[in-house]
Design an enzyme around this catalytic site. Structure first.
Site, PDB file in Angstrom:
ATOM      1  N   CYS A   1     -23.540 -10.413  35.695  1.00 16.05           N
ATOM      2  CA  CYS A   1     -24.776  -9.773  36.021  1.00 16.05           C
ATOM      3  C   CYS A   1     -25.565  -9.276  34.623  1.00 16.05           C
ATOM      4  CB  CYS A   1     -24.964  -8.759  36.844  1.00 16.05           C
ATOM      5  SG  CYS A   1     -26.448  -8.289  37.647  1.00 16.05           S
TER       6      CYS A   1
ATOM      7  N   HIS B   1     -21.378 -11.195  41.431  1.00 17.86           N
ATOM      8  CA  HIS B   1     -20.459 -10.004  41.348  1.00 17.86           C
ATOM      9  C   HIS B   1     -19.110 -10.274  41.789  1.00 17.86           C
ATOM     10  CE1 HIS B   1     -23.280  -7.147  39.245  1.00 17.86           C
ATOM     11  NE2 HIS B   1     -24.173  -7.609  40.111  1.00 17.86           N
TER      12      HIS B   1
ATOM     13  N   GLU C   1     -16.442  -8.802  41.228  1.00 17.42           N
ATOM     14  CA  GLU C   1     -15.440  -7.426  41.096  1.00 17.42           C
ATOM     15  C   GLU C   1     -16.018  -6.784  42.215  1.00 17.42           C
ATOM     16  OE1 GLU C   1     -18.114  -8.099  39.172  1.00 17.42           O
ATOM     17  OE2 GLU C   1     -19.449  -6.384  39.511  1.00 17.42           O
TER      18      GLU C   1
END
Lengths: 222, 74
Positions: A85, A193, A195
């Protein structure tokens, strides 16, 4: 294996990234933006957020912070680097990856889960996936609309540098591009994302394999 | 001296901000708007204009998506 996570003023996915790295079985290491060193890590994640408030352009100021000098050397030497990002935006501004991320065509901040497809498994961050595998990953961005001139897009496609593609393009990205790698394949930038979906407590751990991949890739090299 | 830098999206680059404003103007009754492009105006007080070109190239504009021009205003 030690994996560093850069922390800029305004980063907000650094803790998630550190947590995901730990869950993947590596040692997470915080890399403060003002320290010009990588503390001997074996891979680096540049996390999402709003570094320096996105002032001027997302990533434009972070790109000149002190940690970036050694990070650029590390990347050019073949070290695995992942930008997520805002981290992807930082790597583009630093010219470690080609192109730019423009404002979403819909003029809205998009925050939702999107379907994506893994296109390339020959980067250190995607080795544990199957080519063509579909993943549902969260996106949360205002400038995620990947742009590059025609020649660059052609090169990315021909050289197999498109790593991740949207199945339902949320932002107007050229060729539905959600993630790319450099020519040497060690530097990867993703708009979604992984994570944020690396712990069952968050509803999914589909993203965890991104971090496990870099461990597997390092193991394979030894 | 005072320097004014104008940064704007390159020709042909999608400019969603400009598009949104272009659609909003007729909604307010302003007709005949054919194109709208939105850029950025940067004003700086500098000791000399020698390095302004480098500032534009390295930080103020992103050469892959934006073009810039600058002038000394006073």
């Amino acid at each position: 294996m030690r994996i560093g996570v850069t922390v800029f003023p305004g980063s907000n996915c650094d803790r998630d990234a550190l947590h995901a790295i730990e869950r993947a079985g590596a040692t997470p290491v915080e890399l403060w933006h003002a320290d010009p060193e990588l503390k001997g890590v074996d891979a680096v994640v540049v996390p999402g957020g709003f570094s320096y408030g996105d002032y001027l352009r997302p990533g434009a100021i972070a790109r000149f912070s002190k940690v970036m000098g050694p990070l650029e050397e590390f990347a050019k030497g073949g070290g695995p680097v992942l930008g997520v990002c805002n981290g992807f935006q930082v790597l583009l501004e630093a010219h470690l990856l080609p192109g730019a991320l423009l404002r979403n065509t819909g003029m809205r901040f998009v925050s939702r889960r999107v379907r994506t497809r893994i296109e390339k498994t020959d980067t250190p961050w995607t080795t544990l996936f199957d080519g063509g595998e579909e993943l549902t990953l969260p996106v949360a961005h205002n400038e995620g609309n990947y742009y590059a001139d025609e020649g660059t897009i052609r090169t990315l496609e021909e050289e197999g540098q498109v790593v991740l593609r949207y199945l339902d393009n949320p932002n107007g990205s050229a060729n539905d591009i959600a993630g790319i790698c450099n020519e040497a394949r060690n530097v990867v930038g993703l708009m979604p994302h992984p994570e944020r979906v690396s712990d069952p407590a968050l509803g999914s751990e589909e993203g965890l394999r991104v971090f496990k991949s870099v461990l597997a890739a390092a193991g394979a090299r030894v | 001296m005072k320097v004014r830098v104008l940064v704007r999206p390159k020709r042909g680059i999608l400019d969603p901000q400009g598009e949104a404003v272009k659609r909003a103007l007729p909604a307010l009754g302003f007709g005949g708007v054919e194109t709208v492009h939105i850029g950025r105006l940067i004003e700086m007080e500098v000791e000399s204009s020698e390095e302004v070109e480098g500032m534009c190239r390295r930080l103020l504009a992103n050469p892959s998506t934006e073009e810039y021009e600058w002038e000394v205003v006073s």
